[in-house]
Design an enzyme around this catalytic site. Structure first.
Site, PDB file in Angstrom:
ATOM      1  N   ASP A  32       0.871  -1.320   0.004  1.00 25.10           N
ATOM      2  CA  ASP A  32      -0.038  -0.028   0.101  1.00 25.10           C
ATOM      3  C   ASP A  32       0.687   1.091  -0.071  1.00 25.10           C
ATOM      4  O   ASP A  32       2.045   1.362  -0.046  1.00 25.10           O
ATOM      5  CB  ASP A  32      -0.916  -0.166   1.191  1.00 25.10           C
ATOM      6  CG  ASP A  32      -0.300  -0.074   2.478  1.00 25.10           C
ATOM      7  OD1 ASP A  32       0.844   0.312   2.487  1.00 25.10           O
ATOM      8  OD2 ASP A  32      -0.825  -0.461   3.593  1.00 25.10           O
ATOM      9  N   GLN A  33       0.234   2.517   0.140  1.00 26.49           N
ATOM     10  CA  GLN A  33       1.045   3.471   0.134  1.00 26.49           C
ATOM     11  C   GLN A  33       2.159   3.719   1.003  1.00 26.49           C
ATOM     12  O   GLN A  33       3.207   4.424   1.139  1.00 26.49           O
ATOM     13  CB  GLN A  33      -0.034   4.824   0.371  1.00 26.49           C
ATOM     14  CG  GLN A  33       0.693   6.153   0.104  1.00 26.49           C
ATOM     15  CD  GLN A  33      -0.400   7.179  -0.088  1.00 26.49           C
ATOM     16  OE1 GLN A  33      -1.454   7.102   0.167  1.00 26.49           O
ATOM     17  NE2 GLN A  33      -0.080   8.310  -0.681  1.00 26.49           N
TER      18      GLN A  33
END
Length: 136
Positions: free
Chosen positions: A16-17
């Protein structure tokens, strides 16, 4: 009891980010390890389906302790503690390269006769292959 370890390198697309493995990807890791574990017994999911038996997941649990990150080589340890019957339960432990426990999980699957669309006992050939792991 049957225990099997499978290693996977975390891909960038699985993070994810924050750079952590996205939580939903652990179920996919479990599936890969489960599939390879079954292949290790000498029978694959594909062969079970060719025999007219499918194995849908009916239950999934997971618990997160630490994140896996991009490019980590993780080990998914898959354990079957009980002799499979109509259902088969897989337990998972996910470790990083340092041996730290990152995640635990469990899936329960049911053998289903594809023609009748009803639960059934696992095929005899599968029972025979699993027997070696459950002798007392």
């Amino acid at each position: 009891m049957f225990v099997f370890d499978h290693k996977i390198r975390v891909r960038y697309a699985e993070t994810d980010q924050m750079g952590y493995v996205y939580y939903g990807n652990y179920a996919a890791f479990y599936e890969v390890a489960r599939t390879e574990m079954l292949r290790q017994t000498g029978i694959s999911y594909k062969e079970l389906e060719e025999m007219g038996v499918m194995l849908p997941v009916i239950e999934l649990h997971t618990k997160y302790f630490q994140p896996a990150r991009y490019d980590d080589l993780i080990t998914i340890r898959t354990t079957i503690r009980e002799r499979p019957g109509v259902r088969i339960k897989f337990e998972y432990e996910v470790f990083n390269e340092q041996g730290e426990l990152l995640n635990t999980g469990m899936t329960q699957l049911v053998f289903v006769d594809m023609q009748k669309n009803r639960p059934c006992k696992s095929p005899q050939i599968f029972q025979d292959k699993m027997e070696v792991y459950f002798r007392e």
